[in-house]
Design an enzyme around this catalytic site. Structure first.
Site, PDB file in Angstrom:
ATOM      1  N   GLU A  96       0.823  -1.215  -0.138  1.00  0.00           N
ATOM      2  CA  GLU A  96       0.033   0.029  -0.079  1.00  0.00           C
ATOM      3  C   GLU A  96       0.791   1.315  -0.047  1.00  0.00           C
ATOM      4  O   GLU A  96       0.571   2.057  -0.710  1.00  0.00           O
ATOM      5  CB  GLU A  96      -0.910  -0.081   1.106  1.00  0.00           C
ATOM      6  N   HIS A 142       2.007   1.829  -3.496  1.00  0.00           N
ATOM      7  CA  HIS A 142       0.867   2.639  -4.115  1.00  0.00           C
ATOM      8  C   HIS A 142       0.928   4.078  -4.100  1.00  0.00           C
ATOM      9  O   HIS A 142       0.752   4.925  -5.122  1.00  0.00           O
ATOM     10  CB  HIS A 142      -0.670   2.033  -3.847  1.00  0.00           C
TER      11      HIS A 142
END
Length: 285
Positions: free
Chosen positions: A144, A147
């Site tokens: 994450e 990202h």
């Protein structure tokens, strides 16, 4: 409540876009209409990019409410303290400002969202915390954070805006040609019906392109997780997730692209690659 919030958000987006159109016409003499090719292109751009960027700006707010995310300000237990410490460590290693951290109820999953790299949110589900050990959770967090580091939220928004613009522009250009009668006059009802129908068809193609790009970014986020935290965490986390029936991992449509695993309805419209492919990709790194 979720439906009411969605309706209010859509109305707010439409109101904002029409306000932009009014300001451009009243103060700058720019009228975005179908009277000219340039006018149509500008109108398509305003609606195509406007909706995408307004949604991006509201993404954290919507995510918190639609997913029921509880933000961790002060850790209440050892797990929350460890979660904050792990995300802080990974963020610093990635050269990012510490994002907001939250937990939501649900099956094993996680997501990242936010309008820029230094104003992001990372949220993990209670199911993920219960199912995985700390090394595997760290691998998911690294995915994450990757990202966020790569600016995937903004990149996806830009691509969505470009695709939206072309869908609106091409649909209305073709509708204008097809709706003319023998005298060259345009029937308004026919024009709107054809335009709407073409937008639906072209939207399928644009969604397929967007989801292809989303799958590509998932591979890149897995690579980023390996660079930040090593292979083991993300690899075994994905292997565990691969054992769960896909219908138990579903997330709201607007959050799927930034989760750790997607709800795959078909290979073309899947936001995430098959877990088997992701595992092979990590093995080959």
């Amino acid at each position: 409540m979720a439906i009411i919030m969605l309706i209010v958000m859509n109305l707010a987006v439409m109101a904002s876009l029409y306000l932009v159109l009014f300001i451009l016409g009243a103060f700058f003499g720019i009228h975005l209409d179908n009277g000219s090719t340039m006018g149509l292109l500008l109108m398509a751009g305003v609606f195509g990019f406007g909706g995408s960027f307004i949604s991006l700006l509201l993404s954290k707010w919507m995510a918190k409410r639609s997913m029921g995310v509880e933000i961790i300000d002060t850790p209440r237990n050892e797990m929350e303290e460890w979660l904050l410490m792990s995300i802080s460590k990974l963020s610093a290693k990635a050269g990012l400002k510490m994002p907001e951290v939250g937990i939501f109820e649900g099956a094993p999953n996680a997501f990242a969202t936010g309008w820029n790299k230094n104003d992001a949110l990372v949220a993990v589900s209670t199911g993920l915390l219960e199912m995985m050990d700390t090394k595997e959770i760290e691998g998911v967090l690294a995915h994450e954070i990757s990202h966020i580091k790569h600016g995937d939220m903004v990149t996806m928004t830009l691509m969505q805006g470009v695709l939206n613009t072309f869908v609106i522009f091409i649909s209305r250009m073709l509708a204008d040609i097809l709706a003319k009668d023998r005298d060259g006059n345009t029937n308004t009802f026919t024009y709107m019906a054809i335009s709407f129908g073409l937008e639906m068809v072209f939207s399928l193609f644009s969604t397929a392109i967007l989801m292809w790009f989303s799958r590509y970014r998932e591979f890149k986020a897995d690579e980023g997780a390996v660079r930040l935290d090593g292979k083991e965490g993300i690899y075994y986390a994905l292997a565990k997730l691969g054992q769960i029936p896909k219908d138990q991992l579903a997330m709201p449509n607007d959050m799927k692209a930034f989760g750790i695993v997607g709800f795959v309805l078909s290979s073309i419209f899947a936001s995430h690659p098959p877990i088997e492919d992701r595992l092979k990709h990590i093995e080959n790194l």
